[in-house]
Write a protein that holds these residues in place. Structure first.
Motif, PDB file in Angstrom:
ATOM      1  N   GLU A   1       4.142   3.855  -4.566  1.00 46.73           N
ATOM      2  CA  GLU A   1       3.557   4.795  -5.518  1.00 46.73           C
ATOM      3  C   GLU A   1       3.327   4.074  -6.844  1.00 46.73           C
ATOM      4  O   GLU A   1       4.112   3.204  -7.231  1.00 46.73           O
ATOM      5  N   PRO A   2       2.245   4.393  -7.559  1.00 43.05           N
ATOM      6  CA  PRO A   2       2.077   3.821  -8.894  1.00 43.05           C
ATOM      7  C   PRO A   2       3.283   4.157  -9.768  1.00 43.05           C
ATOM      8  O   PRO A   2       3.847   5.247  -9.674  1.00 43.05           O
TER       9      PRO A   2
ATOM     10  N   SER B   1      -0.131  -0.353 -10.386  1.00 40.14           N
ATOM     11  CA  SER B   1      -1.266   0.548 -10.465  1.00 40.14           C
ATOM     12  C   SER B   1      -1.662   1.022  -9.069  1.00 40.14           C
ATOM     13  O   SER B   1      -1.105   0.569  -8.065  1.00 40.14           O
ATOM     14  N   GLU B   2      -2.642   1.907  -9.000  1.00 37.12           N
ATOM     15  CA  GLU B   2      -3.134   2.364  -7.703  1.00 37.12           C
ATOM     16  C   GLU B   2      -3.866   1.262  -6.965  1.00 37.12           C
ATOM     17  O   GLU B   2      -4.018   1.327  -5.750  1.00 37.12           O
ATOM     18  N   TRP B   3      -4.345   0.254  -7.676  1.00 38.05           N
ATOM     19  CA  TRP B   3      -5.112  -0.821  -7.051  1.00 38.05           C
ATOM     20  C   TRP B   3      -4.410  -2.146  -7.292  1.00 38.05           C
ATOM     21  O   TRP B   3      -4.963  -3.079  -7.879  1.00 38.05           O
TER      22      TRP B   3
ATOM     23  N   ARG C   1       0.809  -1.213   0.000  1.00 45.41           N
ATOM     24  CA  ARG C   1       0.000   0.000   0.000  1.00 45.41           C
ATOM     25  C   ARG C   1       0.847   1.271   0.000  1.00 45.41           C
ATOM     26  O   ARG C   1       0.353   2.342  -0.330  1.00 45.41           O
TER      27      ARG C   1
END
Length: 249
Positions: free
Chosen positions: A175-176, A211-213, A172
């Motif tokens: 950073e992307p 990615s962000e997810w 978490r």
């Protein structure tokens, strides 16, 4: 990767206005680490049966945390988890807590977890099974219905092929962007990178676009990041699969 002593299953801690169970379990893991009660090695989310016969807040998912206990006794960990949940669970929740030795989760409990993804069980079903196995299982709030999902989470985590990680060291915080595989393994507890079809990405210089997810999934007992080839001409560039794919695990 790590010697895991215990699996801690938690279910039904929230209501429609509160933070979800995943958030509470991550916070519990942080506090267990800070208080040197246990070291946390990943928290997984497990999807259970969605049916009008089963009360649930939004998705009927439960969570399981894998830990290695520190010098304190098992009773200390149990009391800490119980006190935290009694203090933090949302009004109207029906929280359940299950704590089981990771190496003692037998085929009956694993089977219960798998069946809980498509069948309706009663509290008595889960309590009787946990008692026969000698596992700690208790309801803490409301009608205590979370004893079903918390035991199922332990069974599914022990089975090693269900769920996605909602808590894993370093993930978490990333950073992307693009990371060499060696750097990704250094910064996180991701154990394997592969395609959905099972093709492994093993070259330490391979580039993985996060990615962000980005959520690893639990496959063969390991934290696995699922990727696909990028559209450019570079042979060893990969990107995390879409959120829609990850959410099927």
């Amino acid at each position: 990767m790590h010697a895991i002593d215990l699996l801690i299953g938690i279910d039904d801690t929230d209501n429609l206005e509160s933070r979800g169970t995943g958030f509470l379990v991550r916070e519990l893991g942080r506090l267990l680490t800070e208080n040197r009660i246990a070291r946390v090695f990943g928290i997984t989310r497990h999807q259970l049966f969605v049916s009008p016969l089963i009360p649930y807040t939004s998705h009927n998912s439960s969570a399981c945390m894998a830990v290695a206990v520190e010098s304190r006794e098992m009773e200390d960990l149990t009391e800490f988890c119980r006190d935290y949940l009694l203090r933090e669970c949302a009004e109207g929740s029906d929280a359940g807590l299950c704590i089981a030795p990771a190496g003692e989760v037998g085929a009956d409990i694993r089977g219960f977890g798998r069946r809980a993804k498509s069948e309706v069980f009663t509290q008595q079903d889960s309590r009787s099974l946990a008692k026969r196995s000698g596992f700690h299982l208790e309801g803490l709030t409301g009608d205590q219905g979370g004893v079903i999902g918390s035991l199922a989470a332990v069974g599914l985590r022990a089975g090693g092929n269900d769920g996605r990680y909602i808590g894993l060291r370093g993930v978490r915080e990333l950073e992307p962007g693009d990371y060499p595989l060696s750097r990704l393994q250094e910064l996180t507890d991701i154990e394997r990178v592969q395609t959905v079809e099972g093709i492994a990405v093993s070259d330490s210089g391979a580039i993985v676009s996060m990615s962000e997810w980005a959520r690893p999934v639990l496959l063969d007992g390991k934290a696995v990041l699922l990727v696909e080839k990028t559209n450019d001409d570079t042979n060893d560039r990969w990107r995390v699969v879409p959120k829609s794919v990850i959410k099927t695990y």
